[in-house]
Write a protein that holds these residues in place. Structure first.
Motif, short mmCIF file in Angstrom:
data_model
loop_
_atom_site.label_atom_id
_atom_site.label_comp_id
_atom_site.label_asym_id
_atom_site.label_seq_id
_atom_site.Cartn_x
_atom_site.Cartn_y
_atom_site.Cartn_z
N ALA A 1 0.85 -1.33 0.11
CA ALA A 1 -0.05 0.06 -0.03
C ALA A 1 0.68 1.35 -0.08
O ALA A 1 0.46 2.15 -0.51
N ASP A 2 1.91 1.21 0.55
CA ASP A 2 2.93 2.43 0.50
C ASP A 2 3.26 2.80 -0.88
O ASP A 2 3.90 3.80 -0.99
N ASP A 3 3.21 1.87 -1.71
CA ASP A 3 3.72 2.19 -3.03
C ASP A 3 2.56 2.70 -3.88
O ASP A 3 2.57 2.80 -5.19
N VAL A 4 1.29 3.09 -3.42
CA VAL A 4 0.16 3.58 -3.96
C VAL A 4 -0.21 4.91 -3.20
O VAL A 4 0.16 5.34 -2.34
N LEU A 5 -0.31 5.98 -4.30
CA LEU A 5 -0.58 7.33 -4.15
C LEU A 5 -1.95 7.60 -3.73
O LEU A 5 -2.18 8.22 -2.54
N ILE A 6 -3.01 7.18 -4.45
CA ILE A 6 -4.46 7.27 -4.33
C ILE A 6 -4.97 6.21 -4.14
O ILE A 6 -4.78 5.23 -5.27
N ASP A 7 -5.49 5.60 -3.14
CA ASP A 7 -5.84 4.07 -2.98
C ASP A 7 -7.36 3.90 -3.33
O ASP A 7 -7.98 4.00 -2.39
N LEU A 8 -7.78 3.58 -4.47
CA LEU A 8 -9.30 3.54 -4.49
C LEU A 8 -9.50 2.09 -4.76
O LEU A 8 -10.71 1.63 -5.47
N LEU A 9 -8.81 1.32 -4.36
CA LEU A 9 -9.17 -0.32 -4.46
C LEU A 9 -10.48 -0.72 -3.73
O LEU A 9 -11.13 -1.49 -4.39
N THR A 10 -10.83 -0.01 -2.68
CA THR A 10 -12.26 -0.32 -2.19
C THR A 10 -12.57 0.77 -0.91
O THR A 10 -11.88 1.40 -0.67
N ASP A 11 -13.74 0.84 -0.99
CA ASP A 11 -14.26 1.66 0.22
C ASP A 11 -14.82 0.94 1.62
O ASP A 11 -15.52 1.43 2.33
N SER A 12 -14.37 -0.20 1.46
CA SER A 12 -14.57 -1.41 2.68
C SER A 12 -13.63 -1.40 3.78
O SER A 12 -12.29 -1.80 3.44
N GLY A 13 -13.74 -0.86 4.89
CA GLY A 13 -13.14 -0.86 5.67
C GLY A 13 -11.82 0.20 5.89
O GLY A 13 -10.95 0.24 6.54
N THR A 14 -12.21 1.01 4.99
CA THR A 14 -11.03 2.11 4.54
C THR A 14 -11.12 3.46 5.09
O THR A 14 -10.84 4.40 4.88
N ALA A 15 -12.66 3.71 5.82
CA ALA A 15 -13.05 5.15 6.28
C ALA A 15 -11.98 5.59 7.24
O ALA A 15 -11.38 5.01 8.01
N ALA A 16 -12.07 6.92 7.40
CA ALA A 16 -11.29 7.71 8.44
C ALA A 16 -12.15 8.02 9.37
O ALA A 16 -13.37 8.22 9.26
N MET A 17 -11.84 7.45 10.63
CA MET A 17 -12.99 7.57 11.79
C MET A 17 -13.06 8.95 12.30
O MET A 17 -11.93 9.75 12.25
N SER A 18 -14.04 9.43 13.10
CA SER A 18 -14.07 10.87 13.42
C SER A 18 -13.46 10.78 14.91
O SER A 18 -13.15 9.64 15.39
N ALA A 19 -13.44 11.99 15.23
CA ALA A 19 -12.84 12.25 16.81
C ALA A 19 -13.83 11.60 17.97
O ALA A 19 -13.20 11.07 18.66
N GLU A 20 -15.05 11.57 17.57
CA GLU A 20 -15.91 10.91 18.31
C GLU A 20 -15.76 9.40 18.49
O GLU A 20 -15.97 8.73 19.43
#
Ligand SMILES: Cc1ncc(COP(=O)(O)O)c(C=O)c1O
Length: 464
Positions: free
Chosen positions: A50-69
Motif C-alpha cells: 500500500a505504501d507504493d500507492v498514491l491514491i488508493d481507490l481499491l475499495t471503500d470497505s474498511g477504509t473510512a477515516a474515523m471521527s474524533a467521536e
C-alpha cells in the motif's frame, strides 16, 4: 441531528463537512518507479504494498477515516469478554436504526452471511436477490443452493439513466416464487447494489418486495451495507420521498425487511465489523449457537469492544445529512469530470464508486487480453492510482480457461469515506484524462499464473 443541507444557493462548492486533525503521509513515487513496481507485482495491483500507492481507490470497505467521536469511543470501550458495556451501546444503536429485536455481532459482513445462510439454506434451494455480492453468492453456493440475480433490465445497461438501477424485477420475483416457493428459504435485496455499479433501490421497490414476500410467506432480508447511501438517493431521486428526512427513510427501509446482514466496514464507518438483525426468536437462537462456534460469545461476536464502540457511533455519522450530501456529491463530481473529458463510465454515478467502461475505452484490446486490467495498470503507471478490474479477470475464465469473457469490462474507482479531499480527486481526474488521451498505447495482458479460485487476487500477468 440537523436535517438535509440546502447549500448556500450562490455557492457551487460543497465542502468536506469535516476538518483534518490527524494526517497520514502519502509516499510520492515516480513513473519509472511505478513501472518497475508494476512488473514486480505481475501487473496485479492486489500484490502491491500500500505504501507504493498514491491514491488508493481499491475499495471503500474498511477504509473510512474515523471521527474524533469514534476515537473517543474507542478509548472508552469495555473489553470484557461477556456483557461488555460497549456491546449494549452497539446493540442500542443498531436497534434504534435497524428496528429489529435481535442483534448478532460478527467480525465482518461475510461472517454474517455465512451464519444466516448456514441456519436457513438447504442444498438444492434458490435464493433470489437484485444482484448478489460475491461473498453472498459464494456463501449461498457453499450452503449448496443457487444464487439468482433478478435486477431490472436497466440495471444491466451501463448507459441507462434510470434513477434506481438497483431495483428488483418484482414480476420475475413473483414468477419465481409462484413456481418454486417451497425452495426459497429467503429473498435478499442489496442496498445499494454493489455488483450492479453501486446503484440504489427505490423505497417503492423495497415496499413491493416486502409486500410480496409477506403475502407469500417467505422471509425478506436486506444486505444493508450501504443503507445510508441508499436512503440518501431515495431522498434525492424518488419524487414521493423528496425532502423526507434521510434517517426516517432509512428506518422505514430497514423495517420493511424481516432482517438484515450488514458489513459495518461500509456505512458503519468502521474499519472492521458486521452484524445480523432479525425478529425471529428461534432463528436468532440457532444463529447465536453457530456464532459461538466460529465468531465468539454473543456480546462480541468476533469484534473487540473498541470496534463495537466505533460502529455504535459510526452508524449515526453515516446518516448525517451533511456527510451524505458531501459523499454523494464528491462521488458524482469524479464521475461528471470524467464524463466531461470523454471517459466512458457507468451512469448515473453510484454512491460509493465510479466505474470506467474499459471495453469502450480501449476497443483495440479484446476481452481475452483483459482491457479492464490494462486500464488498471495504466492508471497506476500514470498516476500511482490503485483501482480494481471488474471484468474478465474477476468473472471470466474458470476451469483453467482464460478465454471466457465477462458481460462487462469495468474498472472500479471506489471512494473511501472521508479520506480524500477534492484536490486528491482532481489529481485522479488529471491522471485518468492523460491515460484516456493515450489509450491507443495501452497494451493487453496475458495471464501467466492462474490460481484455482478467486483468481483476480493473486493472478500474474505479462504485457503483450
Ligand atoms: C454488498 C456487499 N455485501 C457484502 C459484503 C461483504 O462484507 P465484508 O467485506 O465485510 O465481508 C460487501 C463487501 O464489499 C458488499 O459490498
Amino acid at each position: 441531528m440537523s436535517e438535509p443541507t440546502v447549500p448556500e444557493p450562490h455557492y457551487r462548492t460543497i465542502i468536506e463537512p469535516h476538518r483534518i486533525k490527524v494526517v497520514e503521509p502519502i509516499r510520492m513515487t515516480t513513473r519509472a518507479e511505478r513501472t518497475a513496481l508494476l512488473g514486480r507485482a505481475g501487473f496485479n495491483l492486489f500484490t502491491l504494498a500500500a505504501d507504493d500507492v498514491l491514491i488508493d481507490l481499491l475499495t471503500d470497505s474498511g477504509t473510512a477515516a474515523m471521527s474524533a467521536e469514534q476515537w473517543a469511543a474507542v478509548v472508552r470501550a469495555d473489553e470484557s469478554y461477556a456483557g461488555s458495556r460497549s456491546f449494549f451501546r452497539f446493540e442500542a444503536a443498531v436497534k434504534d436504526i435497524f428496528g429489529h429485536q435481535h442483534v448478532i455481532p460478527t467480525h465482518q459482513g461475510r461472517a454474517a452471511e455465512r451464519i444466516l445462510f448456514g441456519c436457513t439454506v438447504r442444498p438444492g434451494q434458490v435464493v433470489p436477490s437484485n444482484n448478489h455480492f460475491d461473498t453472498t453468492r459464494a456463501n449461498i453456493e457453499f450452503a449448496g443452493a443457487e444464487a439468482v440475480d433478478l435486477v431490472i433490465a436497466e440495471g444491466r445497461v451501463p448507459s441507462s439513466q434510470h434513477p434506481f438501477k438497483g431495483n428488483m424485477d418484482v414480476a420475475r420475483l413473483e414468477a419465481l416464487l409462484a413456481a418454486r416457493k417451497a425452495d426459497v428459504p429467503l429473498v435478499m435485496l442489496t442496498v445499494t447494489n454493489n455488483s450492479g455499479g453501486g446503484q440504489p433501490v427505490a423505497l417503492e421497490n423495497i415496499r413491493a418486495v416486502s409486500a410480496l414476500c409477506r403475502r407469500v410467506g417467505v422471509p425478506f432480508f436486506l444486505d444493508a451495507c450501504r443503507f445510508a447511501e441508499n436512503a440518501f438517493f431515495i431522498h434525492q431521486r424518488e419524487p414521493a420521498e423528496r425532502g423526507r428526512p434521510v434517517g426516517e427513510i432509512a428506518r422505514e427501509m430497514l423495517r420493511l425487511a424481516d432482517g438484515c446482514t450488514m458489513s459495518a466496514k461500509k456505512d458503519g464507518m468502521a474499519n472492521t465489523g458486521g452484524f445480523i438483525v432479525t425478529d425471529d426468536d428461534a432463528l436468532a437462537q440457532r444463529m447465536r449457537n453457530l456464532l459461538i462456534l466460529t465468531e465468539g460469545f454473543p456480546t462480541y461476536g468476533g469484534m473487540a469492544g473498541r470496534d463495537l464502540e466505533a460502529i455504535a457511533q459510526g452508524l449515526y455519522e453515516a446518516l448525517d445529512p451533511d456527510y451524505l450530501t458531501y459523499r454523494a456529491r464528491s462521488t458524482a463530481y469524479l464521475g461528471e469530470r470524467l464524463l466531461a473529458a470523454g471517459v466512458p463510465i457507468v451512469e448515473p454515478p453510484g454512491g460509493h464508486a465510479i466505474y470506467i467502461d474499459a471495453a469502450q475505452l480501449c476497443p483495440h484490446i479484446p476481452p481475452p487480453q483483459f482491457p479492464g486490467q490494462a486500464v488498471v495498470c495504466g492508471l497506476y503507471r500514470t498516476g500511482g492510482i490503485r483501482s480494481v478490474e471488474i471484468g474478465s479477470v474477476m468473472f471470466g475464465g474458470g476451469q483453467n480457461s482464460s478465454a471466457a469473457a465477462a458481460r462487462l469490462e469495468l474498472v472500479r474507482l471506489a471512494i473511501p469515506r472521508r479520506v480524500y479531499t477534492q484536490s486528491h480527486i482532481d489529481y485522479v481526474v488529471e491522471a485518468a484524462v492523460e491515460l484516456f488521451a493515450q489509450r491507443n498505447k495501452l497494451r493487453g495482458l496475458r495471464m501467466v499464473y492462474e490460481p484455482p479460485v478467486l483468481r483476480h487476487f493473486t493472478a500474474r500477468f505479462e504485457e503483450i
